[in-house]
Design a protein around this motif. Structure first.
Motif, PDB file in Angstrom:
ATOM      1  N   LEU A  58      -0.962  35.086  55.732  1.00 12.47           N
ATOM      2  CA  LEU A  58      -0.249  35.870  54.720  1.00 12.47           C
ATOM      3  C   LEU A  58       0.758  35.039  53.937  1.00 12.47           C
ATOM      4  O   LEU A  58       1.139  35.423  52.830  1.00 12.47           O
ATOM      5  N   ALA A  59       1.169  33.894  54.468  1.00 10.56           N
ATOM      6  CA  ALA A  59       2.143  33.055  53.762  1.00 10.56           C
ATOM      7  C   ALA A  59       1.619  32.612  52.400  1.00 10.56           C
ATOM      8  O   ALA A  59       2.396  32.245  51.517  1.00 10.56           O
ATOM      9  N   GLY A  60       0.319  32.690  52.196  1.00  8.21           N
ATOM     10  CA  GLY A  60      -0.275  32.318  50.923  1.00  8.21           C
ATOM     11  C   GLY A  60      -0.242  33.428  49.881  1.00  8.21           C
ATOM     12  O   GLY A  60      -0.734  33.242  48.772  1.00  8.21           O
ATOM     13  N   PHE A  61       0.347  34.564  50.232  1.00  5.06           N
ATOM     14  CA  PHE A  61       0.385  35.716  49.337  1.00  5.06           C
ATOM     15  C   PHE A  61       1.831  36.115  49.052  1.00  5.06           C
ATOM     16  O   PHE A  61       2.644  36.189  49.978  1.00  5.06           O
ATOM     17  N   PRO A  62       2.160  36.391  47.782  1.00  4.33           N
ATOM     18  CA  PRO A  62       3.524  36.823  47.455  1.00  4.33           C
ATOM     19  C   PRO A  62       3.910  38.079  48.235  1.00  4.33           C
ATOM     20  O   PRO A  62       3.068  38.932  48.520  1.00  4.33           O
ATOM     21  N   SER A  63       5.198  38.165  48.570  1.00  8.71           N
ATOM     22  CA  SER A  63       5.725  39.302  49.317  1.00  8.71           C
ATOM     23  C   SER A  63       7.187  39.514  48.950  1.00  8.71           C
ATOM     24  O   SER A  63       7.938  38.555  48.798  1.00  8.71           O
ATOM     25  N   ARG A  64       7.584  40.769  48.838  1.00 13.55           N
ATOM     26  CA  ARG A  64       8.995  41.067  48.574  1.00 13.55           C
ATOM     27  C   ARG A  64       9.827  41.065  49.865  1.00 13.55           C
ATOM     28  O   ARG A  64      10.990  40.733  49.857  1.00 13.55           O
ATOM     29  N   ASP A  65       9.190  41.455  50.968  1.00 12.91           N
ATOM     30  CA  ASP A  65       9.948  41.604  52.217  1.00 12.91           C
ATOM     31  C   ASP A  65       9.557  40.608  53.303  1.00 12.91           C
ATOM     32  O   ASP A  65      10.099  40.649  54.396  1.00 12.91           O
ATOM     33  N   ARG A  66       8.624  39.719  53.030  1.00 13.02           N
ATOM     34  CA  ARG A  66       8.126  38.721  53.982  1.00 13.02           C
ATOM     35  C   ARG A  66       7.531  39.378  55.243  1.00 13.02           C
ATOM     36  O   ARG A  66       7.437  38.767  56.287  1.00 13.02           O
ATOM     37  N   LEU A  67       7.100  40.622  55.093  1.00 13.50           N
ATOM     38  CA  LEU A  67       6.357  41.332  56.135  1.00 13.50           C
ATOM     39  C   LEU A  67       5.013  41.820  55.599  1.00 13.50           C
ATOM     40  O   LEU A  67       4.015  41.782  56.305  1.00 13.50           O
ATOM     41  N   HIS A  68       5.029  42.297  54.349  1.00 11.46           N
ATOM     42  CA  HIS A  68       3.842  42.887  53.740  1.00 11.46           C
ATOM     43  C   HIS A  68       3.522  42.159  52.433  1.00 11.46           C
ATOM     44  O   HIS A  68       4.429  41.892  51.646  1.00 11.46           O
ATOM     45  N   PRO A  69       2.246  41.885  52.194  1.00  7.70           N
ATOM     46  CA  PRO A  69       1.889  41.248  50.923  1.00  7.70           C
ATOM     47  C   PRO A  69       2.070  42.233  49.767  1.00  7.70           C
ATOM     48  O   PRO A  69       1.934  43.445  49.945  1.00  7.70           O
ATOM     49  N   ASN A  70       2.376  41.708  48.596  1.00 10.53           N
ATOM     50  CA  ASN A  70       2.502  42.566  47.412  1.00 10.53           C
ATOM     51  C   ASN A  70       1.162  43.194  47.060  1.00 10.53           C
ATOM     52  O   ASN A  70       1.124  44.297  46.529  1.00 10.53           O
ATOM     53  N   SER A  71       0.078  42.489  47.317  1.00  8.07           N
ATOM     54  CA  SER A  71      -1.258  42.970  46.956  1.00  8.07           C
ATOM     55  C   SER A  71      -2.202  42.857  48.145  1.00  8.07           C
ATOM     56  O   SER A  71      -2.595  41.755  48.530  1.00  8.07           O
ATOM     57  N   TYR A  72      -2.543  44.004  48.692  1.00  6.17           N
ATOM     58  CA  TYR A  72      -3.548  43.993  49.751  1.00  6.17           C
ATOM     59  C   TYR A  72      -4.928  43.684  49.187  1.00  6.17           C
ATOM     60  O   TYR A  72      -5.800  43.208  49.899  1.00  6.17           O
ATOM     61  N   ALA A  73      -5.139  43.928  47.903  1.00  2.00           N
ATOM     62  CA  ALA A  73      -6.409  43.582  47.270  1.00  2.00           C
ATOM     63  C   ALA A  73      -6.629  42.074  47.322  1.00  2.00           C
ATOM     64  O   ALA A  73      -7.746  41.608  47.579  1.00  2.00           O
ATOM     65  N   ALA A  74      -5.570  41.301  47.101  1.00  2.00           N
ATOM     66  CA  ALA A  74      -5.687  39.843  47.175  1.00  2.00           C
ATOM     67  C   ALA A  74      -6.030  39.401  48.594  1.00  2.00           C
ATOM     68  O   ALA A  74      -6.841  38.488  48.793  1.00  2.00           O
ATOM     69  N   VAL A  75      -5.451  40.044  49.580  1.00  2.00           N
ATOM     70  CA  VAL A  75      -5.757  39.726  50.979  1.00  2.00           C
ATOM     71  C   VAL A  75      -7.210  40.088  51.275  1.00  2.00           C
ATOM     72  O   VAL A  75      -7.933  39.319  51.917  1.00  2.00           O
ATOM     73  N   ALA A  76      -7.657  41.241  50.794  1.00  2.00           N
ATOM     74  CA  ALA A  76      -9.052  41.657  51.007  1.00  2.00           C
ATOM     75  C   ALA A  76     -10.019  40.659  50.377  1.00  2.00           C
ATOM     76  O   ALA A  76     -11.057  40.344  50.972  1.00  2.00           O
ATOM     77  N   ARG A  77      -9.678  40.126  49.201  1.00  2.00           N
ATOM     78  CA  ARG A  77     -10.543  39.118  48.581  1.00  2.00           C
ATOM     79  C   ARG A  77     -10.604  37.853  49.429  1.00  2.00           C
ATOM     80  O   ARG A  77     -11.667  37.231  49.570  1.00  2.00           O
TER      81      ARG A  77
END
Length: 119
Positions: A58-77
């Motif tokens: 998840l460190a490769g995905f932007p996050s506002r709270d450093r717990l959840h990614p801003n875009s789960y669609a990006a994680v799904a891809r």
């Protein structure tokens, strides 16, 4: 898919709990989401590596709270882009995945674990 470790990053039991969780999963393919916290991510990686599981960091995905990614669609891809697992035989494919060893569940009672799906 297993996402775990984010909320328990400081727990001295994290590695043990992750190992217990993985030991209870019976699936042909397991993919872990590695948390933003680097200590927790390392613990997840050790368990995943021990079982030959894939991970998405998840460190490769932007996050506002450093717990959840801003875009789960990006994680799904990113998950969809992982190499396909080896083909299973028809007999294996017919058997649904199961969580085994219910006696292990009490060790994880009260812990935050997200078992997204197993397939």
């Amino acid at each position: 898919m297993i996402g775990s470790g984010s909320n328990d990053a400081g727990s001295p039991r994290l590695s043990r709990d992750l190992a217990l969780l993985r030991g209870a999963v019976r699936a042909d393919r397991v993919i872990w989401l590695r948390p933003y916290n680097r200590t927790a991510s390392a613990a997840v990686s050790r368990v995943a590596d021990a079982h030959g599981d894939a991970t998405v960091d998840l460190a490769g995905f932007p996050s506002r709270d450093r717990l959840h990614p801003n875009s789960y669609a990006a994680v799904a891809r990113a998950i969809a882009a992982l190499p396909a697992p080896p083909a299973r035989s028809a007999a294996t494919a017919a058997a649904p995945p199961t969580l085994s060893s219910p006696s292990r569940a009490p060790a994880l009672a009260g812990r935050h674990v997200e078992l997204v799906t197993a397939f």
